[in-house]
Design a protein around this motif. Structure first.
Motif, PDB file in Angstrom:
ATOM      1  N   PHE A 121       0.845  -1.198   0.000  1.00  0.00           N
ATOM      2  CA  PHE A 121       0.000   0.000   0.000  1.00  0.00           C
ATOM      3  C   PHE A 121       0.888   1.259   0.000  1.00  0.00           C
ATOM      4  O   PHE A 121       0.775   2.147   0.858  1.00  0.00           O
ATOM      5  CB  PHE A 121      -0.921   0.022   1.225  1.00  0.00           C
ATOM      6  N   GLY A 122       1.779   1.332  -0.954  1.00  0.00           N
ATOM      7  CA  GLY A 122       2.681   2.476  -1.038  1.00  0.00           C
ATOM      8  C   GLY A 122       1.984   3.768  -1.438  1.00  0.00           C
ATOM      9  O   GLY A 122       2.435   4.863  -1.109  1.00  0.00           O
ATOM     10  N   PHE A 123       0.878   3.652  -2.146  1.00  0.00           N
ATOM     11  CA  PHE A 123       0.100   4.846  -2.540  1.00  0.00           C
ATOM     12  C   PHE A 123      -1.372   4.463  -2.504  1.00  0.00           C
ATOM     13  O   PHE A 123      -1.799   3.568  -3.251  1.00  0.00           O
ATOM     14  CB  PHE A 123       0.483   5.323  -3.942  1.00  0.00           C
ATOM     15  N   VAL A 124      -2.136   5.152  -1.642  1.00  0.00           N
ATOM     16  CA  VAL A 124      -3.557   4.826  -1.497  1.00  0.00           C
ATOM     17  C   VAL A 124      -4.348   6.123  -1.381  1.00  0.00           C
ATOM     18  O   VAL A 124      -3.822   7.174  -0.991  1.00  0.00           O
ATOM     19  CB  VAL A 124      -3.818   3.936  -0.265  1.00  0.00           C
ATOM     20  N   ARG A 125      -5.615   6.032  -1.748  1.00  0.00           N
ATOM     21  CA  ARG A 125      -6.589   7.111  -1.531  1.00  0.00           C
ATOM     22  C   ARG A 125      -7.695   6.535  -0.672  1.00  0.00           C
ATOM     23  O   ARG A 125      -8.372   5.582  -1.085  1.00  0.00           O
ATOM     24  CB  ARG A 125      -7.134   7.621  -2.863  1.00  0.00           C
ATOM     25  N   VAL A 126      -7.878   7.135   0.491  1.00  0.00           N
ATOM     26  CA  VAL A 126      -8.829   6.611   1.464  1.00  0.00           C
ATOM     27  C   VAL A 126      -9.911   7.660   1.699  1.00  0.00           C
ATOM     28  O   VAL A 126      -9.611   8.834   1.939  1.00  0.00           O
ATOM     29  CB  VAL A 126      -8.132   6.262   2.799  1.00  0.00           C
ATOM     30  N   ALA A 179      -8.300  11.193   1.511  1.00  0.00           N
ATOM     31  CA  ALA A 179      -6.914  11.380   1.919  1.00  0.00           C
ATOM     32  C   ALA A 179      -6.006  10.563   1.008  1.00  0.00           C
ATOM     33  O   ALA A 179      -6.257   9.381   0.752  1.00  0.00           O
ATOM     34  CB  ALA A 179      -6.722  10.983   3.374  1.00  0.00           C
ATOM     35  N   THR A 180      -4.953  11.202   0.551  1.00  0.00           N
ATOM     36  CA  THR A 180      -3.972  10.548  -0.305  1.00  0.00           C
ATOM     37  C   THR A 180      -2.677  10.409   0.482  1.00  0.00           C
ATOM     38  O   THR A 180      -2.189  11.394   1.063  1.00  0.00           O
ATOM     39  CB  THR A 180      -3.732  11.366  -1.576  1.00  0.00           C
ATOM     40  N   LEU A 213      -9.439   8.344  10.594  1.00  0.00           N
ATOM     41  CA  LEU A 213     -10.426   8.306   9.526  1.00  0.00           C
ATOM     42  C   LEU A 213     -11.349   7.138   9.792  1.00  0.00           C
ATOM     43  O   LEU A 213     -10.887   6.017  10.082  1.00  0.00           O
ATOM     44  CB  LEU A 213      -9.752   8.165   8.157  1.00  0.00           C
ATOM     45  N   LYS A 214     -12.650   7.379   9.693  1.00  0.00           N
ATOM     46  CA  LYS A 214     -13.594   6.305   9.992  1.00  0.00           C
ATOM     47  C   LYS A 214     -14.710   6.293   8.967  1.00  0.00           C
ATOM     48  O   LYS A 214     -14.981   7.288   8.280  1.00  0.00           O
ATOM     49  CB  LYS A 214     -14.170   6.497  11.391  1.00  0.00           C
ATOM     50  N   GLN A 233      -1.913  14.574   1.114  1.00  0.00           N
ATOM     51  CA  GLN A 233      -2.865  15.501   0.507  1.00  0.00           C
ATOM     52  C   GLN A 233      -4.269  15.134   0.976  1.00  0.00           C
ATOM     53  O   GLN A 233      -4.584  13.968   1.176  1.00  0.00           O
ATOM     54  CB  GLN A 233      -2.792  15.444  -1.020  1.00  0.00           C
ATOM     55  N   ILE A 234      -5.078  16.198   1.162  1.00  0.00           N
ATOM     56  CA  ILE A 234      -6.469  16.014   1.601  1.00  0.00           C
ATOM     57  C   ILE A 234      -7.348  16.837   0.681  1.00  0.00           C
ATOM     58  O   ILE A 234      -7.037  18.000   0.377  1.00  0.00           O
ATOM     59  CB  ILE A 234      -6.679  16.455   3.060  1.00  0.00           C
TER      60      ILE A 234
END
Length: 516
Positions: free
Chosen positions: A28-33, A84-85, A53-54, A103-104
């Protein structure tokens, strides 16, 4: 009984934690959550931020390092749903995994609108949007400060509109109008304009215009930041907000002193139309000249009416002249009577005026005069001797030069006083002459003969009483009408009054003005 032996590899806790950390970071080196921010309490003293974050089913820890937090376009806020990135990692000391956010961004326009509404309510509760805080714009600002991008069409539209309406001195503070540096630059521009000295090399503006073109809510977000809103609220210079199109609403629109639908509209609000001002001033000048002419005409009529009531100069001096003539006539007889009376008095005393008696009285007077002269000479000699004795001790200290200076000063003072006396006498004479002329004019102004000369009449009844109203007379009464050139005898006939022509005194100001 012995323990069972196993050939399984034994790992240390650190080895397991490091292996898990590498696996998580590699996978998971780069994720957008996407999730909702919870537990955000502001930045830590170190500058880092920690929260979670929930969503409906799970919670993940999140951290924003100090350097990344400063670059965030949207800052984390409690309850905000964001995307969130970043990258996943673990925290070995507590066997937890977390996301390191770089980044958000809000989770869609709905989230941005919710955040915007929340900020609006917060700032509204602080009173920043209160109408009583808003100040009126200057009617004709000498210097206008414009905060916008120097390369866009907005500044050209503003300058073109200002040039059409009323050319003014414009100072442009270049800023970025979108992106992460927009809010800090706009805030610095507003504070910078307010920090200028009114008499410095760069003049302080009388009015500020914050402007940019239209765009999406994300493009305009820099003008929704609290730093920009608070900078406008504390600005000592009135501010016009011209951000976006008419349908675009930002928080700066609520706090600004005026909101313009477009940047061009802001320029129209800033200055009036020069041609309209010139026309308005010319109209005021025309109205002033007309009012002056009407006032002069009214004063001219009043002067004529007053002058008509003044008596003739000959009437003023006729009575004194008659008294002088009568006194001149009586003067000759009075002199003859006085001469006769003096002759009688002389005859009564002439018997006592014999030459011998006069010589005796003259001799007696001469004797008394000689005695007085002798006594005077003796007294003078005595006083002279005493004065000489008193002067002798002082003779050595008295010199003619000591008396010359006081004598000269006295002479100069006497000459100055004589010159001032002559000037004062001339001023007094001129003042009395001017006062006498004024009194003569005033006396002429209050005489009723000038009123008769203008065509008016003085009406009296048979008893000599003034007739002021029609009710004072009855049909058959005898009247005496005094006009300028004589007296007219009349009798009241009882017929209805003859309609009279409209006189000049009854005409209105506009009708009188037309005569001039």
């Amino acid at each position: 009984m012995s323990d069972a032996q196993s050939n399984a590899h034994e790992f240390t806790v650190t080895e397991i934690s490091s292996a898990v950390k590498r696996t998580v970071e590699d996978t998971f080196g780069f994720v957008r959550v996407r999730g909702e921010i919870s537990g955000f309490r502001g930045r830590h003293s170190s500058g880092h931020s920690y929260f979670t974050l929930k969503d409906d089913g799970a919670v993940i820890d999140a951290v924003v390092w100090k350097g990344s937090y400063q670059r965030l376009t949207f800052k984390p806020e409690e309850g905000l749903e964001v995307i969130a990135t970043g990258r996943l990692t673990t925290y070995p000391r507590s066997s937890k995994y977390q996301i390191v956010i770089e980044q958000i961004e809000p989770a869609g326009a709905g989230a941005l609108m919710a955040l915007l509404e929340e900020r609006r309510k917060k700032l509204l509760a602080e009173g920043l949007f209160a109408p009583e805080r808003k100040r009126p714009l200057p009617y004709l600002p000498q210097v206008i400060g414009v905060i916008t991008s120097p390369t866009g069409a907005v500044i050209r539209d503003i300058l073109h509109r200002l040039d059409d309406r009323f050319p003014s001195h414009v100072i442009v503070w270049p800023v970025r109008v979108q992106g992460e540096t927009c809010a800090p630059e706009v805030t610095a521009a507003i504070d910078g304009f307010n920090a200028l000295s009114p008499d410095g090399p760069i003049p302080r503006p009388d009015l500020l215009i914050v402007a940019r073109g239209g765009g999406s809510i994300e493009d305009l977000w820099g003008f929704n930041e609290e730093s920009v809103v608070r900078a406008v609220a504390r600005s000592a210079i009135p501010v016009i907000s011209a951000v976006g199109h008419e349908t675009d609403i930002t928080l700066i629109d609520y706090v600004a002193d005026k909101r313009a639908p477009t940047p061009t509209g802001a320029a129209e609000m800033a200055v009036p139309v020069r041609a309209e001002l010139i026309a308005y001033v010319e109209d005021l000048g025309t109205r002033q000249r007309q009012a002056t002419r009407r006032a002069a005409s009214s004063l001219r009529d009043r002067l004529r009416a007053a002058s008509a009531g003044l008596p003739r100069p000959g009437d003023l001096v006729s009575t004194p002249r008659q008294r002088l003539d009568m006194a001149t006539t009586r003067l000759g007889s009075a002199l003859r009577v006085a001469q006769h009376n003096k002759a009688l008095d002389y005859q009564r005393v002439s018997g006592r005026l014999a030459p011998g008696l006069l010589r005796q009285r003259a001799e007696s007077a001469r004797n008394r005069l000689d005695t007085a002269a002798t006594r005077a000479a003796y007294g003078l000699q005595t006083r002279l001797g005493r004065a000489r004795l008193a002067y002798t001790p002082l003779a050595g200290r008295l010199r003619s030069g000591l008396l010359a200076a006081p004598v000269d000063r006295g002479a100069r003072r006497l000459e100055t006083a004589a010159a001032r006396l002559d000037a004062a006498y001339l001023r007094t004479v001129e003042t009395r002459r001017a006062r006498l002329d004024g009194l003569s004019k005033l006396l002429s102004s209050v005489s009723y003969h000038q009123v008769l000369a203008r065509g008016f009449a003085l009406v009296t009844d048979s008893a000599g009483n003034l007739v002021r109203t029609a009710a004072d007379v009855q049909p058959g009464d005898a009247l005496s009408i005094d006009v300028a050139q004589g007296t007219i005898a009349a009798t009241v006939a009882g017929a209805p009054p003859i309609p009279r022509r409209k006189s000049r005194a009854d005409q209105g100001p506009d009708e009188q003005e037309s005569l001039f």
